[in-house]
Design a protein around this motif. Sequence first.
Motif, PDB file in Angstrom:
ATOM      1  N   VAL A   3      20.727  13.961  24.751  1.00 52.15           N
ATOM      2  CA  VAL A   3      20.932  13.446  26.101  1.00 52.15           C
ATOM      3  C   VAL A   3      22.293  12.766  26.107  1.00 52.15           C
ATOM      4  O   VAL A   3      22.592  11.952  25.231  1.00 52.15           O
ATOM      5  CB  VAL A   3      19.823  12.446  26.487  1.00 52.15           C
ATOM      6  N   ILE A   4      23.121  13.085  27.090  1.00 49.73           N
ATOM      7  CA  ILE A   4      24.455  12.499  27.199  1.00 49.73           C
ATOM      8  C   ILE A   4      24.485  11.594  28.412  1.00 49.73           C
ATOM      9  O   ILE A   4      23.952  11.941  29.471  1.00 49.73           O
ATOM     10  CB  ILE A   4      25.526  13.607  27.338  1.00 49.73           C
ATOM     11  N   GLY A   5      25.071  10.430  28.255  1.00 44.34           N
ATOM     12  CA  GLY A   5      25.179   9.495  29.366  1.00 44.34           C
ATOM     13  C   GLY A   5      26.569   8.910  29.469  1.00 44.34           C
ATOM     14  O   GLY A   5      27.315   8.864  28.494  1.00 44.34           O
ATOM     15  N   GLU A   6      26.903   8.478  30.664  1.00 44.64           N
ATOM     16  CA  GLU A   6      28.142   7.742  30.895  1.00 44.64           C
ATOM     17  C   GLU A   6      27.745   6.368  31.433  1.00 44.64           C
ATOM     18  O   GLU A   6      27.124   6.268  32.491  1.00 44.64           O
ATOM     19  CB  GLU A   6      29.029   8.467  31.900  1.00 44.64           C
ATOM     20  N   LEU A   7      28.083   5.336  30.692  1.00 48.12           N
ATOM     21  CA  LEU A   7      27.693   3.972  31.023  1.00 48.12           C
ATOM     22  C   LEU A   7      28.918   3.173  31.452  1.00 48.12           C
ATOM     23  O   LEU A   7      29.940   3.173  30.766  1.00 48.12           O
ATOM     24  CB  LEU A   7      27.056   3.308  29.792  1.00 48.12           C
ATOM     25  N   ASN A   8      28.799   2.515  32.596  1.00 41.45           N
ATOM     26  CA  ASN A   8      29.849   1.620  33.087  1.00 41.45           C
ATOM     27  C   ASN A   8      29.219   0.272  33.375  1.00 41.45           C
ATOM     28  O   ASN A   8      28.265   0.183  34.149  1.00 41.45           O
ATOM     29  CB  ASN A   8      30.478   2.167  34.372  1.00 41.45           C
ATOM     30  N   GLU A  20      33.361  -9.743  27.622  1.00 38.72           N
ATOM     31  CA  GLU A  20      31.993  -9.387  27.999  1.00 38.72           C
ATOM     32  C   GLU A  20      31.706  -7.911  27.721  1.00 38.72           C
ATOM     33  O   GLU A  20      30.602  -7.559  27.299  1.00 38.72           O
ATOM     34  CB  GLU A  20      31.734  -9.722  29.471  1.00 38.72           C
ATOM     35  N   ILE A  21      32.699  -7.055  27.927  1.00 33.75           N
ATOM     36  CA  ILE A  21      32.520  -5.638  27.608  1.00 33.75           C
ATOM     37  C   ILE A  21      32.287  -5.483  26.106  1.00 33.75           C
ATOM     38  O   ILE A  21      31.447  -4.687  25.674  1.00 33.75           O
ATOM     39  CB  ILE A  21      33.732  -4.799  28.068  1.00 33.75           C
ATOM     40  N   ALA A  22      32.999  -6.245  25.302  1.00 31.54           N
ATOM     41  CA  ALA A  22      32.800  -6.192  23.845  1.00 31.54           C
ATOM     42  C   ALA A  22      31.362  -6.559  23.477  1.00 31.54           C
ATOM     43  O   ALA A  22      30.764  -5.950  22.586  1.00 31.54           O
ATOM     44  CB  ALA A  22      33.790  -7.116  23.142  1.00 31.54           C
ATOM     45  N   LYS A  23      30.785  -7.532  24.162  1.00 23.09           N
ATOM     46  CA  LYS A  23      29.384  -7.890  23.918  1.00 23.09           C
ATOM     47  C   LYS A  23      28.456  -6.723  24.244  1.00 23.09           C
ATOM     48  O   LYS A  23      27.499  -6.446  23.511  1.00 23.09           O
ATOM     49  CB  LYS A  23      28.978  -9.099  24.759  1.00 23.09           C
ATOM     50  N   ALA A  24      28.739  -6.045  25.345  1.00 21.05           N
ATOM     51  CA  ALA A  24      27.918  -4.892  25.751  1.00 21.05           C
ATOM     52  C   ALA A  24      28.020  -3.776  24.718  1.00 21.05           C
ATOM     53  O   ALA A  24      27.003  -3.190  24.320  1.00 21.05           O
ATOM     54  CB  ALA A  24      28.354  -4.399  27.128  1.00 21.05           C
ATOM     55  N   ILE A  25      29.222  -3.495  24.254  1.00 13.54           N
ATOM     56  CA  ILE A  25      29.416  -2.432  23.257  1.00 13.54           C
ATOM     57  C   ILE A  25      28.742  -2.813  21.946  1.00 13.54           C
ATOM     58  O   ILE A  25      28.088  -1.985  21.305  1.00 13.54           O
ATOM     59  CB  ILE A  25      30.923  -2.162  23.041  1.00 13.54           C
ATOM     60  N   ASP A  26      28.863  -4.057  21.555  1.00 12.88           N
ATOM     61  CA  ASP A  26      28.226  -4.518  20.315  1.00 12.88           C
ATOM     62  C   ASP A  26      26.704  -4.351  20.380  1.00 12.88           C
ATOM     63  O   ASP A  26      26.068  -4.027  19.382  1.00 12.88           O
ATOM     64  CB  ASP A  26      28.603  -5.975  20.043  1.00 12.88           C
ATOM     65  N   ALA A  27      26.123  -4.528  21.544  1.00 16.29           N
ATOM     66  CA  ALA A  27      24.672  -4.383  21.703  1.00 16.29           C
ATOM     67  C   ALA A  27      24.206  -2.951  21.431  1.00 16.29           C
ATOM     68  O   ALA A  27      23.053  -2.728  21.044  1.00 16.29           O
ATOM     69  CB  ALA A  27      24.247  -4.811  23.107  1.00 16.29           C
ATOM     70  N   GLY A  30      22.522  -1.615  17.885  1.00 14.52           N
ATOM     71  CA  GLY A  30      21.116  -1.735  17.512  1.00 14.52           C
ATOM     72  C   GLY A  30      20.285  -0.503  17.840  1.00 14.52           C
ATOM     73  O   GLY A  30      19.056  -0.529  17.677  1.00 14.52           O
ATOM     74  N   PHE A  31      20.925   0.586  18.258  1.00 10.84           N
ATOM     75  CA  PHE A  31      20.190   1.763  18.707  1.00 10.84           C
ATOM     76  C   PHE A  31      20.668   3.014  17.987  1.00 10.84           C
ATOM     77  O   PHE A  31      21.799   3.076  17.506  1.00 10.84           O
ATOM     78  CB  PHE A  31      20.343   1.923  20.230  1.00 10.84           C
ATOM     79  N   ASP A  32      19.805   4.006  17.936  1.00 10.11           N
ATOM     80  CA  ASP A  32      20.110   5.265  17.275  1.00 10.11           C
ATOM     81  C   ASP A  32      20.827   6.187  18.256  1.00 10.11           C
ATOM     82  O   ASP A  32      20.266   7.180  18.730  1.00 10.11           O
ATOM     83  CB  ASP A  32      18.821   5.915  16.760  1.00 10.11           C
ATOM     84  N   ILE A  33      22.051   5.806  18.584  1.00  6.56           N
ATOM     85  CA  ILE A  33      22.876   6.579  19.503  1.00  6.56           C
ATOM     86  C   ILE A  33      24.285   6.687  18.940  1.00  6.56           C
ATOM     87  O   ILE A  33      24.690   5.886  18.097  1.00  6.56           O
ATOM     88  CB  ILE A  33      22.950   5.943  20.913  1.00  6.56           C
ATOM     89  N   ALA A  34      25.008   7.676  19.418  1.00  8.31           N
ATOM     90  CA  ALA A  34      26.449   7.765  19.169  1.00  8.31           C
ATOM     91  C   ALA A  34      27.127   7.351  20.467  1.00  8.31           C
ATOM     92  O   ALA A  34      26.583   7.572  21.549  1.00  8.31           O
ATOM     93  CB  ALA A  34      26.837   9.196  18.797  1.00  8.31           C
ATOM     94  N   TYR A  35      28.282   6.721  20.357  1.00  6.91           N
ATOM     95  CA  TYR A  35      28.989   6.339  21.579  1.00  6.91           C
ATOM     96  C   TYR A  35      30.488   6.355  21.355  1.00  6.91           C
ATOM     97  O   TYR A  35      30.967   6.244  20.229  1.00  6.91           O
ATOM     98  CB  TYR A  35      28.539   4.965  22.093  1.00  6.91           C
ATOM     99  N   GLU A  36      31.210   6.523  22.452  1.00  3.95           N
ATOM    100  CA  GLU A  36      32.663   6.458  22.445  1.00  3.95           C
ATOM    101  C   GLU A  36      33.100   5.690  23.686  1.00  3.95           C
ATOM    102  O   GLU A  36      32.777   6.081  24.812  1.00  3.95           O
ATOM    103  CB  GLU A  36      33.273   7.853  22.465  1.00  3.95           C
ATOM    104  N   GLY A  41      34.853   3.659  30.781  1.00  4.82           N
ATOM    105  CA  GLY A  41      33.414   3.640  30.539  1.00  4.82           C
ATOM    106  C   GLY A  41      33.105   4.043  29.115  1.00  4.82           C
ATOM    107  O   GLY A  41      34.003   4.240  28.305  1.00  4.82           O
ATOM    108  N   THR A  42      31.828   4.183  28.823  1.00  4.42           N
ATOM    109  CA  THR A  42      31.387   4.545  27.478  1.00  4.42           C
ATOM    110  C   THR A  42      30.469   5.758  27.562  1.00  4.42           C
ATOM    111  O   THR A  42      29.526   5.775  28.354  1.00  4.42           O
ATOM    112  CB  THR A  42      30.657   3.355  26.820  1.00  4.42           C
TER     113      THR A  42
END
Length: 104
Positions: A3-8, A20-27, A30-36, A41-42
């Motif tokens: 599943v691919i998502g775009e998070l803003n 605050e964005i760094a806090k969101a990315i750091d969170a 804790g999950f089994d996902i890949a992100y860029e 956005g991410t």
Amino acid sequence: MTVIGELNIVPVREGSMSGEIAKAIDALEGFDIAYETTPMGTILEAEDVHELFAAAEAAHEAVDDDRVITTLKIDDKRTVDQRARDKVTAVEDRLGRAARSGGR
């Protein structure tokens, strides 16, 4: 399937949002996902939509501001296993070049 998502996530505030964005990315760690993370956005990749939603919720909750606007766009292609990079590669194959410019 992937599943691919775009998070803003946008903290509504004056000045820089990067802390605050760094806090969101750091969170997301804790999950089994890949992100860029990109400037706008991410991109998230997960094996199922439940993990994607959980990661997005954790990122949203990690932002400590009075107002936060979060958008999540999901591509849940249920019959094909496709990564985000595969989608970019398909466009680049059609272009015959990288899908970016050397400008700016």
